[in-house]
Design a protein around this motif. Structure first.
Motif, PDB file in Angstrom:
ATOM      1  N   MET A 155       0.847  -1.193   0.000  1.00  0.00           N
ATOM      2  CA  MET A 155       0.000   0.000   0.000  1.00  0.00           C
ATOM      3  C   MET A 155       0.882   1.242   0.000  1.00  0.00           C
ATOM      4  O   MET A 155       1.832   1.331   0.769  1.00  0.00           O
ATOM      5  N   ASN A 156       0.556   2.176  -0.843  1.00  0.00           N
ATOM      6  CA  ASN A 156       1.334   3.405  -0.952  1.00  0.00           C
ATOM      7  C   ASN A 156       1.022   4.323   0.228  1.00  0.00           C
ATOM      8  O   ASN A 156      -0.132   4.502   0.590  1.00  0.00           O
ATOM      9  N   SER A 157       2.052   4.905   0.827  1.00  0.00           N
ATOM     10  CA  SER A 157       1.826   5.748   2.004  1.00  0.00           C
ATOM     11  C   SER A 157       1.389   7.168   1.618  1.00  0.00           C
ATOM     12  O   SER A 157       0.948   7.924   2.465  1.00  0.00           O
ATOM     13  N   ILE A 158       1.519   7.517   0.351  1.00  0.00           N
ATOM     14  CA  ILE A 158       1.103   8.849  -0.096  1.00  0.00           C
ATOM     15  C   ILE A 158      -0.370   8.786  -0.501  1.00  0.00           C
ATOM     16  O   ILE A 158      -0.747   7.992  -1.349  1.00  0.00           O
ATOM     17  N   THR A 159      -1.171   9.612   0.134  1.00  0.00           N
ATOM     18  CA  THR A 159      -2.589   9.656  -0.190  1.00  0.00           C
ATOM     19  C   THR A 159      -2.855  10.889  -1.043  1.00  0.00           C
ATOM     20  O   THR A 159      -2.506  12.001  -0.653  1.00  0.00           O
ATOM     21  N   ILE A 160      -3.441  10.691  -2.193  1.00  0.00           N
ATOM     22  CA  ILE A 160      -3.850  11.806  -3.026  1.00  0.00           C
ATOM     23  C   ILE A 160      -5.292  12.137  -2.638  1.00  0.00           C
ATOM     24  O   ILE A 160      -6.186  11.324  -2.832  1.00  0.00           O
ATOM     25  N   ASN A 161      -5.483  13.313  -2.054  1.00  0.00           N
ATOM     26  CA  ASN A 161      -6.827  13.693  -1.649  1.00  0.00           C
ATOM     27  C   ASN A 161      -7.665  14.040  -2.866  1.00  0.00           C
ATOM     28  O   ASN A 161      -7.163  14.574  -3.848  1.00  0.00           O
ATOM     29  N   SER A 162      -8.942  13.752  -2.769  1.00  0.00           N
ATOM     30  CA  SER A 162      -9.861  14.099  -3.851  1.00  0.00           C
ATOM     31  C   SER A 162      -9.980  15.612  -3.946  1.00  0.00           C
ATOM     32  O   SER A 162      -9.654  16.354  -3.003  1.00  0.00           O
ATOM     33  N   ALA A 163     -10.463  16.079  -5.087  1.00  0.00           N
ATOM     34  CA  ALA A 163     -10.692  17.507  -5.272  1.00  0.00           C
ATOM     35  C   ALA A 163     -11.663  18.019  -4.215  1.00  0.00           C
ATOM     36  O   ALA A 163     -11.497  19.125  -3.684  1.00  0.00           O
ATOM     37  N   ALA A 164     -12.661  17.216  -3.887  1.00  0.00           N
ATOM     38  CA  ALA A 164     -13.630  17.618  -2.858  1.00  0.00           C
ATOM     39  C   ALA A 164     -12.952  17.805  -1.502  1.00  0.00           C
ATOM     40  O   ALA A 164     -13.227  18.769  -0.782  1.00  0.00           O
ATOM     41  N   GLN A 165     -12.043  16.892  -1.156  1.00  0.00           N
ATOM     42  CA  GLN A 165     -11.326  16.999   0.118  1.00  0.00           C
ATOM     43  C   GLN A 165     -10.433  18.239   0.132  1.00  0.00           C
ATOM     44  O   GLN A 165     -10.353  18.944   1.133  1.00  0.00           O
ATOM     45  N   VAL A 166      -9.757  18.502  -0.980  1.00  0.00           N
ATOM     46  CA  VAL A 166      -8.887  19.678  -1.055  1.00  0.00           C
ATOM     47  C   VAL A 166      -9.723  20.953  -0.878  1.00  0.00           C
ATOM     48  O   VAL A 166      -9.317  21.883  -0.177  1.00  0.00           O
ATOM     49  N   GLN A 167     -10.905  20.988  -1.490  1.00  0.00           N
ATOM     50  CA  GLN A 167     -11.769  22.166  -1.337  1.00  0.00           C
ATOM     51  C   GLN A 167     -12.188  22.339   0.130  1.00  0.00           C
ATOM     52  O   GLN A 167     -12.240  23.459   0.634  1.00  0.00           O
ATOM     53  N   GLN A 168     -12.450  21.231   0.800  1.00  0.00           N
ATOM     54  CA  GLN A 168     -12.788  21.277   2.232  1.00  0.00           C
ATOM     55  C   GLN A 168     -11.607  21.811   3.040  1.00  0.00           C
ATOM     56  O   GLN A 168     -11.772  22.638   3.935  1.00  0.00           O
TER      57      GLN A 168
ATOM     58  N   ILE B 266      -9.239  23.803   2.019  1.00  0.00           N
ATOM     59  CA  ILE B 266      -9.116  25.240   1.739  1.00  0.00           C
ATOM     60  C   ILE B 266     -10.132  26.021   2.579  1.00  0.00           C
ATOM     61  O   ILE B 266      -9.791  27.050   3.181  1.00  0.00           O
ATOM     62  N   ALA B 267     -11.363  25.529   2.648  1.00  0.00           N
ATOM     63  CA  ALA B 267     -12.403  26.193   3.440  1.00  0.00           C
ATOM     64  C   ALA B 267     -11.978  26.285   4.906  1.00  0.00           C
ATOM     65  O   ALA B 267     -12.142  27.334   5.550  1.00  0.00           O
ATOM     66  N   GLU B 268     -11.405  25.210   5.423  1.00  0.00           N
ATOM     67  CA  GLU B 268     -10.963  25.202   6.821  1.00  0.00           C
ATOM     68  C   GLU B 268      -9.805  26.166   7.040  1.00  0.00           C
ATOM     69  O   GLU B 268      -9.755  26.867   8.056  1.00  0.00           O
ATOM     70  N   GLU B 269      -8.864  26.230   6.095  1.00  0.00           N
ATOM     71  CA  GLU B 269      -7.747  27.173   6.218  1.00  0.00           C
ATOM     72  C   GLU B 269      -8.260  28.609   6.273  1.00  0.00           C
ATOM     73  O   GLU B 269      -7.808  29.397   7.102  1.00  0.00           O
TER      74      GLU B 269
ATOM     75  N   LEU C 214      -4.655  28.313  -5.315  1.00  0.00           N
ATOM     76  CA  LEU C 214      -5.833  27.559  -4.869  1.00  0.00           C
ATOM     77  C   LEU C 214      -6.387  26.696  -5.997  1.00  0.00           C
ATOM     78  O   LEU C 214      -6.691  25.514  -5.796  1.00  0.00           O
ATOM     79  N   VAL C 215      -6.503  27.285  -7.180  1.00  0.00           N
ATOM     80  CA  VAL C 215      -7.040  26.549  -8.337  1.00  0.00           C
ATOM     81  C   VAL C 215      -6.162  25.333  -8.648  1.00  0.00           C
ATOM     82  O   VAL C 215      -6.675  24.239  -8.884  1.00  0.00           O
ATOM     83  N   LEU C 216      -4.844  25.513  -8.614  1.00  0.00           N
ATOM     84  CA  LEU C 216      -3.943  24.396  -8.914  1.00  0.00           C
ATOM     85  C   LEU C 216      -4.059  23.302  -7.849  1.00  0.00           C
ATOM     86  O   LEU C 216      -3.984  22.120  -8.170  1.00  0.00           O
ATOM     87  N   ARG C 217      -4.249  23.685  -6.585  1.00  0.00           N
ATOM     88  CA  ARG C 217      -4.418  22.666  -5.536  1.00  0.00           C
ATOM     89  C   ARG C 217      -5.642  21.802  -5.820  1.00  0.00           C
ATOM     90  O   ARG C 217      -5.630  20.601  -5.586  1.00  0.00           O
TER      91      ARG C 217
ATOM     92  N   VAL D  53     -13.157  18.015 -15.129  1.00  0.00           N
ATOM     93  CA  VAL D  53     -14.398  18.466 -15.771  1.00  0.00           C
ATOM     94  C   VAL D  53     -15.572  18.373 -14.791  1.00  0.00           C
ATOM     95  O   VAL D  53     -16.444  19.242 -14.766  1.00  0.00           O
ATOM     96  N   ALA D  54     -15.579  17.328 -13.960  1.00  0.00           N
ATOM     97  CA  ALA D  54     -16.709  17.085 -13.057  1.00  0.00           C
ATOM     98  C   ALA D  54     -16.685  17.948 -11.793  1.00  0.00           C
ATOM     99  O   ALA D  54     -17.698  18.069 -11.116  1.00  0.00           O
ATOM    100  N   THR D  55     -15.541  18.551 -11.471  1.00  0.00           N
ATOM    101  CA  THR D  55     -15.403  19.272 -10.203  1.00  0.00           C
ATOM    102  C   THR D  55     -15.798  20.736 -10.343  1.00  0.00           C
ATOM    103  O   THR D  55     -15.192  21.475 -11.120  1.00  0.00           O
ATOM    104  N   GLU D  56     -16.822  21.120  -9.580  1.00  0.00           N
ATOM    105  CA  GLU D  56     -17.213  22.527  -9.527  1.00  0.00           C
ATOM    106  C   GLU D  56     -16.361  23.223  -8.464  1.00  0.00           C
ATOM    107  O   GLU D  56     -16.093  22.647  -7.406  1.00  0.00           O
ATOM    108  N   PRO D  57     -15.944  24.469  -8.727  1.00  0.00           N
ATOM    109  CA  PRO D  57     -15.086  25.195  -7.781  1.00  0.00           C
ATOM    110  C   PRO D  57     -15.896  25.767  -6.603  1.00  0.00           C
ATOM    111  O   PRO D  57     -16.047  26.972  -6.463  1.00  0.00           O
ATOM    112  N   GLN D  58     -16.399  24.873  -5.746  1.00  0.00           N
ATOM    113  CA  GLN D  58     -17.240  25.307  -4.629  1.00  0.00           C
ATOM    114  C   GLN D  58     -16.487  26.146  -3.609  1.00  0.00           C
ATOM    115  O   GLN D  58     -17.088  26.946  -2.903  1.00  0.00           O
ATOM    116  N   PHE D  59     -15.157  25.975  -3.532  1.00  0.00           N
ATOM    117  CA  PHE D  59     -14.376  26.714  -2.541  1.00  0.00           C
ATOM    118  C   PHE D  59     -14.508  28.220  -2.719  1.00  0.00           C
ATOM    119  O   PHE D  59     -14.397  28.972  -1.754  1.00  0.00           O
TER     120      PHE D  59
END
Length: 143
Positions: free
Chosen positions: A1-14, A16-19, A89-92, A103-109
């Motif tokens: 199992m790879n120790s690096i987790t790639i967070n989903s776009a939804a998680q990254v937006q969350q 950013i909201a918390e930051e 932020l957009v690149l994150r 294409v499927a990710t709306e920029p909710q942040f």
């Protein structure tokens, strides 16, 4: 199992909201945006061409895609400190993802952190133009 987790776009937006929730007022949030922009990796001067320029931005913005539909990477830069922060932020949220996810990710942040209310109309238009160009590259990769 790879120790690096790639967070989903939804998680990254969350994330950013918390930051941004950490900062009480917009003076601090703008400073944070500027600081994020300063952390962008160096942008190749050779890519500051008309082909990569994002039109619709008041400031100069360049966006360079690479990769393929399975994993797209973007590099971008602006001559404006605040816009560079928006780019960070957009690149994150969008870089190093599949074209399908892009294409499927709306920029909710943008709404979540209150950016929509606090950007000038020209910056909002520029941000929309940058997102449209980025999603356009992803759609081309899928075609």
């Amino acid at each position: 199992m790879n120790s690096i987790t790639i967070n989903s776009a939804a998680q990254v937006q969350q994330d950013i909201a918390e930051e941004f929730a950490f900062f009480g007022d917009w003076t601090d949030r703008y400073q944070y945006l500027i600081d994020l922009g300063k952390q962008l990796p160096p942008f190749p001067e050779a890519c500051k061409t008309e082909d990569y320029r994002v039109h619709g931005c008041q400031s100069m913005v360049w966006l360079v895609p690479s990769g393929n539909a399975a994993r797209m990477h973007f590099e971008a830069i602006s001559d404006s400190a605040i816009v560079s922060g928006l780019i960070a932020l957009v690149l994150r949220v969008y870089s190093d993802r599949s074209a399908q996810e892009i294409v499927a990710t709306e920029p909710q942040f943008i709404a979540t952190i209150g950016l929509a209310k606090h950007l000038s109309p020209t910056r909002s238009n520029g941000l929309a133009a940058m997102l449209a160009k980025l999603k356009g590259y992803a759609e081309q990769a899928l075609a």
